[in-house]
Scaffold this motif. Structure first.
Motif, PDB file in Angstrom:
ATOM      1  N   ILE A 180      29.451 -21.951 -30.085  1.00 57.36           N
ATOM      2  CA  ILE A 180      28.923 -21.293 -28.890  1.00 57.36           C
ATOM      3  C   ILE A 180      28.936 -19.787 -29.136  1.00 57.36           C
ATOM      4  N   ARG A 181      27.832 -19.148 -28.881  1.00 57.70           N
ATOM      5  CA  ARG A 181      27.750 -17.694 -29.000  1.00 57.70           C
ATOM      6  C   ARG A 181      27.630 -17.119 -27.589  1.00 57.70           C
ATOM      7  N   HIS A 182      28.519 -16.195 -27.259  1.00 59.55           N
ATOM      8  CA  HIS A 182      28.563 -15.556 -25.939  1.00 59.55           C
ATOM      9  C   HIS A 182      28.200 -14.086 -26.127  1.00 59.55           C
ATOM     10  N   ILE A 183      27.196 -13.617 -25.392  1.00 61.61           N
ATOM     11  CA  ILE A 183      26.697 -12.247 -25.557  1.00 61.61           C
ATOM     12  C   ILE A 183      26.809 -11.505 -24.227  1.00 61.61           C
ATOM     13  N   ILE A 200      43.062 -13.181 -29.598  1.00 58.99           N
ATOM     14  CA  ILE A 200      42.675 -14.297 -28.742  1.00 58.99           C
ATOM     15  C   ILE A 200      42.377 -15.496 -29.639  1.00 58.99           C
ATOM     16  N   PRO A 201      43.198 -16.547 -29.558  1.00 61.23           N
ATOM     17  CA  PRO A 201      43.051 -17.673 -30.490  1.00 61.23           C
ATOM     18  C   PRO A 201      41.684 -18.351 -30.437  1.00 61.23           C
ATOM     19  N   GLU A 202      41.073 -18.422 -29.269  1.00 63.26           N
ATOM     20  CA  GLU A 202      39.787 -19.111 -29.130  1.00 63.26           C
ATOM     21  C   GLU A 202      38.630 -18.340 -29.759  1.00 63.26           C
ATOM     22  N   LEU A 203      38.814 -17.069 -29.978  1.00 63.82           N
ATOM     23  CA  LEU A 203      37.761 -16.198 -30.486  1.00 63.82           C
ATOM     24  C   LEU A 203      37.664 -16.324 -32.007  1.00 63.82           C
ATOM     25  N   LEU A 204      36.632 -17.030 -32.475  1.00 63.85           N
ATOM     26  CA  LEU A 204      36.461 -17.230 -33.910  1.00 63.85           C
ATOM     27  C   LEU A 204      35.957 -15.968 -34.598  1.00 63.85           C
ATOM     28  N   ARG A 205      35.032 -15.292 -33.956  1.00 59.13           N
ATOM     29  CA  ARG A 205      34.396 -14.108 -34.539  1.00 59.13           C
ATOM     30  C   ARG A 205      33.840 -13.269 -33.413  1.00 59.13           C
ATOM     31  N   ASP A 235      16.622   4.171 -27.888  1.00 62.28           N
ATOM     32  CA  ASP A 235      16.348   3.953 -26.469  1.00 62.28           C
ATOM     33  C   ASP A 235      16.314   2.461 -26.217  1.00 62.28           C
ATOM     34  N   GLY A 236      16.851   2.051 -25.093  1.00 63.01           N
ATOM     35  CA  GLY A 236      16.846   0.631 -24.792  1.00 63.01           C
ATOM     36  C   GLY A 236      17.456   0.339 -23.444  1.00 63.01           C
ATOM     37  N   ASN A 237      17.568  -0.929 -23.153  1.00 63.13           N
ATOM     38  CA  ASN A 237      18.089  -1.361 -21.869  1.00 63.13           C
ATOM     39  C   ASN A 237      19.606  -1.451 -21.840  1.00 63.13           C
ATOM     40  N   TYR A 238      20.265  -1.302 -22.973  1.00 61.33           N
ATOM     41  CA  TYR A 238      21.718  -1.405 -23.024  1.00 61.33           C
ATOM     42  C   TYR A 238      22.277  -0.351 -23.970  1.00 61.33           C
ATOM     43  N   ASP A 239      23.568  -0.068 -23.810  1.00 59.95           N
ATOM     44  CA  ASP A 239      24.240   0.897 -24.679  1.00 59.95           C
ATOM     45  C   ASP A 239      25.126   0.225 -25.719  1.00 59.95           C
ATOM     46  N   ALA A 240      25.693  -0.928 -25.361  1.00 61.30           N
ATOM     47  CA  ALA A 240      26.582  -1.639 -26.280  1.00 61.30           C
ATOM     48  C   ALA A 240      26.498  -3.131 -26.002  1.00 61.30           C
ATOM     49  N   VAL A 241      26.889  -3.902 -27.012  1.00 62.48           N
ATOM     50  CA  VAL A 241      26.855  -5.359 -26.889  1.00 62.48           C
ATOM     51  C   VAL A 241      28.076  -5.946 -27.594  1.00 62.48           C
ATOM     52  N   LEU A 242      28.607  -7.021 -27.013  1.00 56.18           N
ATOM     53  CA  LEU A 242      29.672  -7.805 -27.626  1.00 56.18           C
ATOM     54  C   LEU A 242      29.115  -9.196 -27.874  1.00 56.18           C
ATOM     55  N   VAL A 243      29.129  -9.619 -29.138  1.00 56.01           N
ATOM     56  CA  VAL A 243      28.702 -10.967 -29.509  1.00 56.01           C
ATOM     57  C   VAL A 243      29.958 -11.701 -29.984  1.00 56.01           C
ATOM     58  N   SER A 244      30.317 -12.763 -29.273  1.00 56.74           N
ATOM     59  CA  SER A 244      31.520 -13.531 -29.585  1.00 56.74           C
ATOM     60  C   SER A 244      31.138 -14.962 -29.921  1.00 56.74           C
ATOM     61  N   GLU A 292      34.625 -25.623 -24.437  1.00 60.38           N
ATOM     62  CA  GLU A 292      36.002 -25.609 -23.917  1.00 60.38           C
ATOM     63  C   GLU A 292      36.742 -24.348 -24.365  1.00 60.38           C
ATOM     64  N   ALA A 293      36.539 -23.927 -25.595  1.00 59.39           N
ATOM     65  CA  ALA A 293      37.164 -22.693 -26.091  1.00 59.39           C
ATOM     66  C   ALA A 293      36.642 -21.474 -25.339  1.00 59.39           C
ATOM     67  N   LEU A 294      35.355 -21.455 -25.037  1.00 59.71           N
ATOM     68  CA  LEU A 294      34.778 -20.354 -24.261  1.00 59.71           C
ATOM     69  C   LEU A 294      35.369 -20.351 -22.852  1.00 59.71           C
ATOM     70  N   ARG A 295      35.490 -21.515 -22.242  1.00 61.14           N
ATOM     71  CA  ARG A 295      36.071 -21.598 -20.884  1.00 61.14           C
ATOM     72  C   ARG A 295      37.504 -21.096 -20.889  1.00 61.14           C
ATOM     73  N   SER A 296      38.251 -21.464 -21.891  1.00 60.63           N
ATOM     74  CA  SER A 296      39.628 -21.011 -21.991  1.00 60.63           C
ATOM     75  C   SER A 296      39.694 -19.487 -22.161  1.00 60.63           C
ATOM     76  N   TYR A 297      38.802 -18.945 -22.946  1.00 60.98           N
ATOM     77  CA  TYR A 297      38.710 -17.492 -23.152  1.00 60.98           C
ATOM     78  C   TYR A 297      38.419 -16.760 -21.852  1.00 60.98           C
ATOM     79  N   ARG A 298      37.512 -17.316 -21.076  1.00 60.10           N
ATOM     80  CA  ARG A 298      37.133 -16.675 -19.814  1.00 60.10           C
ATOM     81  C   ARG A 298      38.281 -16.696 -18.853  1.00 60.10           C
TER      82      ARG A 298
END
Length: 67
Positions: free
Chosen positions: A2-5, A32-37, A46-55, A61-67
């Motif tokens: 699962i990739r969370h952005i 954070i143990p659930e965070l693989l990368r 120029d753009g719509n965002y300044d920074a991004v986190l890709v996890s 289930e690992a993402l739910r636990s992380y949240r």
């Protein structure tokens, strides 16, 4: 896998706070143990965002636990 952005747009004049925030995000790897990368990127153009986190997580289930 699962990739969370998440993307952020920061207010002008908050550069010091932005740097601390992004450094904090970078420090999560290995804590954070659930965070693989994770990757933090800053938009240099120029753009719509300044920074991004890709996890990446093993599964939903690992993402739910992380949240």
């Amino acid at each position: 896998m699962i990739r969370h952005i998440v993307m952020w747009k920061f207010h002008p004049g908050t550069e010091a706070e932005q740097a601390r925030f992004l450094d904090g995000l970078r420090s999560l790897q290995g804590v954070i143990p659930e965070l693989l990368r994770s990757e933090v990127a800053v938009n240099t153009g120029d753009g719509n965002y300044d920074a991004v986190l890709v996890s990446e997580f093993r599964d939903l289930e690992a993402l739910r636990s992380y949240r």
